[in-house]
Design a protein around this motif. Structure first.
Motif, mmCIF file in Angstrom:
data_model
loop_
_atom_site.group_PDB
_atom_site.id
_atom_site.type_symbol
_atom_site.label_atom_id
_atom_site.label_comp_id
_atom_site.label_asym_id
_atom_site.label_seq_id
_atom_site.Cartn_x
_atom_site.Cartn_y
_atom_site.Cartn_z
ATOM 1 N N LYS A 41 29.833 32.442 48.552
ATOM 2 C CA LYS A 41 29.441 33.723 49.137
ATOM 3 C C LYS A 41 28.343 34.363 48.304
ATOM 4 C CE LYS A 41 33.037 33.696 52.000
ATOM 5 N NZ LYS A 41 32.883 33.437 53.458
ATOM 6 N N ASN A 42 27.445 35.054 48.991
ATOM 7 C CA ASN A 42 26.592 36.005 48.300
ATOM 8 C C ASN A 42 27.448 37.234 47.992
ATOM 9 O OD1 ASN A 42 23.671 35.013 48.342
ATOM 10 N ND2 ASN A 42 24.293 34.688 50.457
ATOM 11 N N ILE A 43 27.435 37.668 46.751
ATOM 12 C CA ILE A 43 28.245 38.804 46.337
ATOM 13 C C ILE A 43 27.319 39.930 45.895
ATOM 14 C CG2 ILE A 43 29.990 39.637 44.719
ATOM 15 C CD1 ILE A 43 31.013 36.761 44.516
ATOM 16 N N GLY A 44 27.446 41.064 46.550
ATOM 17 C CA GLY A 44 26.666 42.233 46.187
ATOM 18 C C GLY A 44 27.559 43.437 45.992
ATOM 19 N N PHE A 45 26.966 44.543 45.585
ATOM 20 C CA PHE A 45 27.717 45.790 45.526
ATOM 21 C C PHE A 45 27.062 46.820 46.428
ATOM 22 C CE2 PHE A 45 24.649 46.426 42.016
ATOM 23 C CZ PHE A 45 24.171 47.709 42.300
ATOM 24 N N LEU A 46 27.878 47.753 46.911
ATOM 25 C CA LEU A 46 27.408 48.840 47.765
ATOM 26 C C LEU A 46 27.719 50.157 47.060
ATOM 27 C CD1 LEU A 46 26.240 49.922 50.416
ATOM 28 C CD2 LEU A 46 28.530 49.734 51.430
ATOM 29 N N ASN A 47 26.691 50.907 46.754
ATOM 30 C CA ASN A 47 26.793 52.135 45.964
ATOM 31 C C ASN A 47 26.510 53.328 46.869
ATOM 32 O OD1 ASN A 47 26.504 54.248 44.152
ATOM 33 N ND2 ASN A 47 25.107 53.160 42.792
ATOM 34 N N PHE A 48 27.480 54.240 46.994
ATOM 35 C CA PHE A 48 27.289 55.434 47.812
ATOM 36 C C PHE A 48 26.503 56.507 47.066
ATOM 37 C CE2 PHE A 48 30.075 53.271 50.457
ATOM 38 C CZ PHE A 48 30.333 53.956 51.631
ATOM 39 N N GLY A 49 26.420 56.419 45.747
ATOM 40 C CA GLY A 49 25.580 57.340 44.993
ATOM 41 C C GLY A 49 26.073 58.768 44.938
ATOM 42 N N HIS A 50 27.403 58.964 44.999
ATOM 43 C CA HIS A 50 27.931 60.326 44.888
ATOM 44 C C HIS A 50 27.608 60.950 43.530
ATOM 45 C CE1 HIS A 50 30.467 59.987 48.495
ATOM 46 N NE2 HIS A 50 30.784 58.770 48.084
ATOM 47 N N TRP A 51 27.386 62.260 43.516
ATOM 48 C CA TRP A 51 27.386 62.979 42.255
ATOM 49 C C TRP A 51 28.087 64.325 42.436
ATOM 50 C CZ3 TRP A 51 22.700 63.081 45.002
ATOM 51 C CH2 TRP A 51 22.156 64.345 45.272
ATOM 52 N N THR A 52 28.644 64.824 41.351
ATOM 53 C CA THR A 52 29.334 66.106 41.354
ATOM 54 C C THR A 52 29.264 66.678 39.943
ATOM 55 O OG1 THR A 52 31.462 67.227 41.669
ATOM 56 C CG2 THR A 52 31.545 64.935 40.944
ATOM 57 N N PRO A 53 29.149 67.987 39.804
ATOM 58 C CA PRO A 53 29.095 68.569 38.461
ATOM 59 C C PRO A 53 30.443 68.571 37.731
ATOM 60 C CG PRO A 53 28.941 70.283 40.150
ATOM 61 C CD PRO A 53 28.851 68.973 40.860
ATOM 62 N N SER A 54 31.465 68.014 38.334
ATOM 63 C CA SER A 54 32.789 67.980 37.700
ATOM 64 C C SER A 54 32.743 67.253 36.357
ATOM 65 C CB SER A 54 33.786 67.262 38.622
ATOM 66 O OG SER A 54 34.970 66.941 37.919
ATOM 67 N N PRO A 55 33.436 67.769 35.333
ATOM 68 C CA PRO A 55 33.463 67.074 34.033
ATOM 69 C C PRO A 55 34.190 65.736 34.089
ATOM 70 C CG PRO A 55 34.948 68.975 34.027
ATOM 71 C CD PRO A 55 34.135 69.066 35.279
ATOM 72 N N GLN A 56 34.965 65.498 35.141
ATOM 73 C CA GLN A 56 35.635 64.203 35.300
ATOM 74 C C GLN A 56 34.686 63.108 35.782
ATOM 75 O OE1 GLN A 56 37.458 67.123 36.348
ATOM 76 N NE2 GLN A 56 38.410 66.909 34.332
ATOM 77 N N SER A 57 33.504 63.478 36.268
ATOM 78 C CA SER A 57 32.549 62.511 36.812
ATOM 79 C C SER A 57 31.551 62.087 35.745
ATOM 80 C CB SER A 57 31.797 63.114 38.001
ATOM 81 O OG SER A 57 30.786 62.245 38.466
ATOM 82 N N GLN A 58 31.184 60.813 35.769
ATOM 83 C CA GLN A 58 30.106 60.305 34.917
ATOM 84 C C GLN A 58 28.735 60.518 35.564
ATOM 85 O OE1 GLN A 58 30.675 58.936 31.795
ATOM 86 N NE2 GLN A 58 32.776 59.647 32.158
ATOM 87 N N VAL A 59 28.733 61.018 36.809
ATOM 88 C CA VAL A 59 27.492 61.192 37.578
ATOM 89 C C VAL A 59 27.462 62.643 38.048
ATOM 90 C CG1 VAL A 59 26.069 60.280 39.451
ATOM 91 C CG2 VAL A 59 27.749 58.806 38.339
ATOM 92 N N ARG A 60 26.745 63.497 37.322
ATOM 93 C CA ARG A 60 26.861 64.938 37.540
ATOM 94 C C ARG A 60 25.635 65.562 38.183
ATOM 95 N NH1 ARG A 60 29.885 66.612 31.824
ATOM 96 N NH2 ARG A 60 31.457 64.940 31.943
ATOM 97 N N SER A 61 24.610 64.767 38.460
ATOM 98 C CA SER A 61 23.384 65.309 39.053
ATOM 99 C C SER A 61 22.699 64.227 39.872
ATOM 100 C CB SER A 61 22.428 65.801 37.966
ATOM 101 O OG SER A 61 21.938 64.700 37.206
#
Length: 340
Positions: free
Chosen positions: A3-23
């Motif tokens: 199989k070709n194996i890829g990833f699908l990234n929705f790109g969410h961000w949130t200013p929450s301190p629990q998130s590694q993606v805040r902006s």
């Protein structure tokens, strides 16, 4: 079956301190970094979701071009672009540029779109269904114009006194990306739409939900969708072989941190709900120790029928953790299934 194996990234961000993606900046820059890490691991594709009016990835072509410039092998793509919002000719130019920067690695997923953050958001972009059309017809009209532009045929009358000399005949859009027309995918949510996709000469992209339910397990309904697509493709007589992708949420548990995040998903099952006013069936999450995970995935009929598997990644957990998930699947699960 490999199989070709890829990833699908929705790109969410949130200013929450629990998130590694805040902006938005975090989401974009980490999307590039994850593609680079995935290529180093041997992953085949980096795909990105497109949503408007949301704290998620939106305009894809600057991101795809940046990834193309930082990588050399991995396929780059979308899953999917909502064609109700797109100017087909400008999209053909930007897609052509991204494909040339990537040296022909673009795999572009498009569709009529999904439920929106706002009411009729495409109207804010200046697009209206024509008389007698609905929003799905608008998306398909834009798609037809986009596919026609990708052929590279001249259609525009040249100025008799241009600023720069023109080649002879009608002019086409530039830059033209040879071969991109055969690397367009349609995100089909039903069996009938999969047949339409085949008739249009687009590859099939099927996600973790279908907007219909016949009472059978999700993977069997999706496998029927794929079978119908392949039959319709053969009947259409296209000159190239199509590709088929399915998306899955797959989490190998090989550490205590994996167990803390996804241990509760180990007994996941299909869900039936409502979307856009109709019944839809949602595929289950796969999570567990690698041996149990491989056994469960081996029974997924739609994965067996597809040539490409896109892994939906929890991007807010950060680049390092998502690279770990991809590495765990490649090392512990894919070989057991014959995907590698």
């Amino acid at each position: 079956m490999k199989k070709n194996i890829g990833f699908l990234n929705f790109g969410h961000w949130t200013p929450s301190p629990q998130s590694q993606v805040r902006s938005a900046s975090d989401a974009l820059l980490q999307s590039i970094d994850l593609a680079v890490a995935a290529e180093e691991l041997g992953v085949d594709g980096a795909y990105y979701r497109v949503h408007h009016f949301a704290r998620q990835l939106a305009s894809p072509f600057p991101l795809l071009s940046a990834i193309a410039a930082r990588t050399s092998r991995i396929e780059i793509g979308t899953g999917v672009i909502d064609m109700r919002y797109e100017n087909p000719l400008y999209m053909a130019e930007t897609a052509g540029a991204a494909d040339l920067i990537s040296a022909g690695r673009l795999q572009l997923g498009i569709s009529r779109g999904s439920p929106e953050q706002v009411i009729d958001g495409y109207r804010y972009f200046g697009y209206e269904p024509a008389e007698g059309e609905d929003h799905a017809d608008l998306a398909r009209r834009h798609t037809a114009d986009f596919l026609e532009a990708l052929k590279g045929d001249g259609f525009a009358e040249p100025n008799p006194r241009p600023m720069f000399p023109n080649p002879p005949g009608l002019l086409r859009l530039e830059p033209h990306a040879p071969g991109l027309r055969e690397r367009i995918w349609w995100g089909a949510g039903t069996r009938a739409t999969a047949e339409w996709t085949a008739a249009q000469g687009m590859n099939l992209m099927s996600s973790t939900l279908l907007s219909e339910d016949t009472g059978v397990p999700f993977h069997q309904l999706q496998a029927e969708q794929i079978e119908r697509f392949r039959s319709a493709w053969a009947a259409a007589g296209h000159a190239w072989e199509p590709r088929v992708s399915v998306s899955r949420s797959i989490f190998p548990i090989v550490s205590d941190l994996d167990r803390a995040y996804f241990g509760g998903e180990s007994r996941g099952q299909d869900q039936v709900g409502m979307i856009d006013g109709g019944i839809a069936r949602f595929g289950k999450t796969y999570a567990g120790e690698p041996d149990r995970l491989a056994k469960a995935l081996a029974e997924d009929e739609a994965i067996a029928a597809a040539d490409t598997v896109l892994l939906t990644v929890p991007n807010q957990l950060g680049v390092d953790y998502n690279a770990h998930l991809l590495e765990s699947l490649l090392e512990h699960v894919a070989p057991e299934l014959g995907w590698r």
